[in-house]
Design a protein around this motif. Structure first.
Motif, PDB file in Angstrom:
ATOM      1  N   THR A  13      47.015  12.043  66.113  1.00  0.00           N
ATOM      2  CA  THR A  13      46.664  11.966  64.689  1.00  0.00           C
ATOM      3  C   THR A  13      47.858  11.685  63.783  1.00  0.00           C
ATOM      4  OG1 THR A  13      46.879  14.370  64.427  1.00  0.00           O
ATOM      5  CG2 THR A  13      44.675  13.506  64.945  1.00  0.00           C
ATOM      6  N   HIS A  14      49.048  11.528  64.366  1.00  0.00           N
ATOM      7  CA  HIS A  14      50.208  11.247  63.507  1.00  0.00           C
ATOM      8  C   HIS A  14      51.291  10.563  64.327  1.00  0.00           C
ATOM      9  CE1 HIS A  14      52.371  12.454  59.654  1.00  0.00           C
ATOM     10  NE2 HIS A  14      53.314  11.839  60.359  1.00  0.00           N
ATOM     11  N   THR A  15      51.365   9.259  64.175  1.00  0.00           N
ATOM     12  CA  THR A  15      52.392   8.538  64.918  1.00  0.00           C
ATOM     13  C   THR A  15      52.970   7.425  64.045  1.00  0.00           C
ATOM     14  OG1 THR A  15      52.847   7.326  66.974  1.00  0.00           O
ATOM     15  CG2 THR A  15      50.675   7.018  65.990  1.00  0.00           C
ATOM     16  N   HIS A  16      54.183   7.008  64.398  1.00  0.00           N
ATOM     17  CA  HIS A  16      54.863   5.919  63.680  1.00  0.00           C
ATOM     18  C   HIS A  16      55.211   4.834  64.698  1.00  0.00           C
ATOM     19  CE1 HIS A  16      55.236   8.385  60.040  1.00  0.00           C
ATOM     20  NE2 HIS A  16      55.567   9.384  60.830  1.00  0.00           N
ATOM     21  N   LEU A  17      54.181   4.226  65.243  1.00  0.00           N
ATOM     22  CA  LEU A  17      54.403   3.199  66.273  1.00  0.00           C
ATOM     23  C   LEU A  17      54.996   1.918  65.700  1.00  0.00           C
ATOM     24  CD1 LEU A  17      51.129   3.729  68.333  1.00  0.00           C
ATOM     25  CD2 LEU A  17      53.470   4.144  69.147  1.00  0.00           C
ATOM     26  N   GLY A  99      48.274   9.548  53.219  1.00  0.00           N
ATOM     27  CA  GLY A  99      49.375  10.354  53.738  1.00  0.00           C
ATOM     28  C   GLY A  99      50.426   9.490  54.421  1.00  0.00           C
ATOM     29  N   GLU A 100      51.574  10.026  54.743  1.00  0.00           N
ATOM     30  CA  GLU A 100      51.824  11.411  54.530  1.00  0.00           C
ATOM     31  C   GLU A 100      52.447  11.638  53.166  1.00  0.00           C
ATOM     32  OE1 GLU A 100      55.152  12.858  57.213  1.00  0.00           O
ATOM     33  OE2 GLU A 100      55.020  10.799  57.915  1.00  0.00           O
ATOM     34  N   ILE A 101      51.892  12.640  52.480  1.00  0.00           N
ATOM     35  CA  ILE A 101      52.332  12.994  51.134  1.00  0.00           C
ATOM     36  C   ILE A 101      52.654  14.488  51.140  1.00  0.00           C
ATOM     37  CG2 ILE A 101      50.899  11.191  50.136  1.00  0.00           C
ATOM     38  CD1 ILE A 101      48.858  13.279  49.321  1.00  0.00           C
ATOM     39  N   LEU A 159      47.561  19.665  57.484  1.00  0.00           N
ATOM     40  CA  LEU A 159      48.964  20.069  57.392  1.00  0.00           C
ATOM     41  C   LEU A 159      49.645  19.583  58.660  1.00  0.00           C
ATOM     42  CD1 LEU A 159      48.479  23.686  55.989  1.00  0.00           C
ATOM     43  CD2 LEU A 159      48.933  21.577  54.708  1.00  0.00           C
ATOM     44  N   HIS A 160      50.332  18.451  58.520  1.00  0.00           N
ATOM     45  CA  HIS A 160      50.869  17.764  59.704  1.00  0.00           C
ATOM     46  C   HIS A 160      52.091  18.493  60.240  1.00  0.00           C
ATOM     47  CE1 HIS A 160      54.202  15.068  60.732  1.00  0.00           C
ATOM     48  NE2 HIS A 160      54.553  15.035  59.484  1.00  0.00           N
ATOM     49  N   SER A 161      52.207  18.507  61.558  1.00  0.00           N
ATOM     50  CA  SER A 161      53.285  19.214  62.259  1.00  0.00           C
ATOM     51  C   SER A 161      53.617  20.522  61.557  1.00  0.00           C
ATOM     52  CB  SER A 161      54.535  18.344  62.370  1.00  0.00           C
ATOM     53  OG  SER A 161      55.485  19.002  63.199  1.00  0.00           O
ATOM     54  N   THR A 209      51.932  13.585  67.699  1.00  0.00           N
ATOM     55  CA  THR A 209      53.317  13.516  68.186  1.00  0.00           C
ATOM     56  C   THR A 209      54.353  13.356  67.074  1.00  0.00           C
ATOM     57  OG1 THR A 209      53.162  11.128  68.487  1.00  0.00           O
ATOM     58  CG2 THR A 209      52.766  12.536  70.439  1.00  0.00           C
ATOM     59  N   ASP A 210      53.989  12.654  65.965  1.00  0.00           N
ATOM     60  CA  ASP A 210      54.995  12.220  64.980  1.00  0.00           C
ATOM     61  C   ASP A 210      56.022  11.303  65.652  1.00  0.00           C
ATOM     62  OD1 ASP A 210      55.932  11.977  62.398  1.00  0.00           O
ATOM     63  OD2 ASP A 210      57.081  13.837  62.410  1.00  0.00           O
ATOM     64  N   SER A 211      55.630  10.666  66.751  1.00  0.00           N
ATOM     65  CA  SER A 211      56.582   9.806  67.455  1.00  0.00           C
ATOM     66  C   SER A 211      57.050   8.670  66.537  1.00  0.00           C
ATOM     67  CB  SER A 211      55.936   9.212  68.720  1.00  0.00           C
ATOM     68  OG  SER A 211      54.651   8.716  68.444  1.00  0.00           O
TER      69      SER A 211
HETATM   70 ZN   LIG Z   1      55.373  11.409  60.031  1.00  0.00          ZN
END
Ligand SMILES: [Zn+2]
Length: 268
Positions: A13-17, A99-101, A159-161, A209-211
Motif C-alpha cells: 500500500t505504499h511504495t516508490h517504484l 497522499g502522502e501528506i 497512518l503510513h508506516s 514497504t515504503d520501498s
Molecule cells: Zn513514502
C-alpha cells in the motif's frame, strides 16, 4: 476468479517504484515482487514530478495504482498554483488516495505554518474528491490529532508506516484509522513500536514497504523492495497471533476496501 487464492495475495500500500533507486532494474524488481505474491502496488506520487512518473508507471503496469499529494517536507512549495495543479491531477488521473501528506517536524523546515497550510489545503481536496488520505507523520503526533479532529467526516485515514506516540495510537483506534506496517517495525530498536501496533485491530492493518526506504531487519540489501513483504509479514504476524500468509491475506482485504482496488479480493 480463483487465481487470487493461490498466492497469499499481497498489496503493497505504499511504495516508490518510480524512485531513481530502481532505474537500473525496475522491471525485474516488479516481476520479482509479483512472484512473491504481490498483486497490487500503490505508488505514492509525493511531488509534481512524481505525479507524472507515477502516472507513467501505472500506464505500464495494470497492477499499479497511484496516490497523489505533496509530501510535508516539500510544504514550502504549496501555493495556489500547486493546489490547482493537484486538483486537476486528481480529476484527470483518478488516484486511489491523496497522499502522502501530513506533518514532519523532524527538521526545522518547512515551518509549521507552511506544513499546516499544505496539509489543510490537501485535506480539503481529499474531502471534495471523497478520497482516503495517506498520512506521513514524524515527531508530530499531537499536532496531527489537533488538525485531523477538525475533519471528522473524511474518507478513511491511513497512518503510513506508523511511528507515533501511544496517544496517537489510541486516537487512531478510536477514529478507525488504518495503520501501515512494514520494515520499520521489524527492527530490533522498534520494540515499543511493536507494543503499540499489537493493540491495533487486525481489520485496520495495511502492509507496506515504503520501498526503496525502510528496509526490514535481516535482509542483506539496504534497498527495500515489495518482494520483501512475505518476510515482513512473517516477522510481524505473531504480534496478532497470525502467520505471515494470513496477515498478507487479511491486510489485502483491508487494502481493497480502503482503496477500492479491483484486482484483489474485496471485503465480504
Ligand atoms: Zn513514502
Amino acid at each position: 476468479m480463483t487465481e487470487a487464492r493461490e498466492l497469499p495475495s499481497i498489496v503493497d500500500t505504499h511504495t516508490h517504484l518510480d524512485d531513481p533507486a530502481f532505474d537500473a532494474d525496475r522491471e525485474s524488481v516488479i516481476e520479482a515482487s509479483r512472484r512473491m505474491g504481490v498483486r497490487q502496488f500503490i505508488n505514492i506520487g509525493y511531488a509534481p514530478d512524481r505525479w507524472e512518473s507515477s502516472r507513467w508507471l501505472r500506464q505500464q503496469h495494470p497492477d499499479v495504482d497511484i496516490a497523489l499529494g505533496l509530501h510535508p517536507q516539500l510544504a514550502a512549495q504549496f501555493d495556489g498554483a500547486l493546489v490547482r495543479k493537484l486538483q486537476r491531477a486528481i480529476e484527470d488521473l483518478a488516484p486511489v488516495s491523496v497522499g502522502e501528506i501530513g506533518f514532519d517536524f523532524s527538521r526545522t523546515s518547512p515551518t509549521f505554518d507552511e506544513q499546516e497550510r499544505a496539509l489543510r489545503g490537501q485535506l480539503e481536496l481529499a474531502a471534495i474528491a471523497s478520497l482516503p488520505v495517506i498520512i506521513h507523520q514524524r515527531d508530530a503526533s499531537d499536532a496531527l490529532i489537533v488538525e485531523l479532529d477538525k475533519w471528522p467526516t473524511l474518507a478513511p485515514i491511513v497512518l503510513h508506516s506508523f511511528d507515533g506516540t501511544q496517544r496517537l495510537a489510541d486516537w487512531a483506534r478510536e477514529r478507525g484509522c488504518f495503520v501501515g506496517i512494514g520494515g520499520l517495525a521489524t527492527r530490533r530498536s522498534s520494540e515499543s513500536l511493536r507494543e503499540l501496533l499489537a493493540r491495533i485491530p487486525v481489520d485496520r492493518l495495511l502492509l507496506e514497504t515504503d520501498s526503496p526506504y525502510l528496509a526490514p531487519a535481516g535482509f542483506a540489501s539496504r534497498r527495500n523492495t515489495p518482494a520483501n513483504l512475505p518476510g515482513i509479514a512473517a516477522a510481524l504476524g505473531p504480534l496478532w497471533n497470525l502467520g505471515g500468509e494470513e496477515l498478507c491475506r487479511l491486510t489485502s482485504i483491508n487494502a481493497a476496501g480502503v482503496f477500492g482496488l479491483s484486482g484483489v479480493d474485496q471485503p465480504t
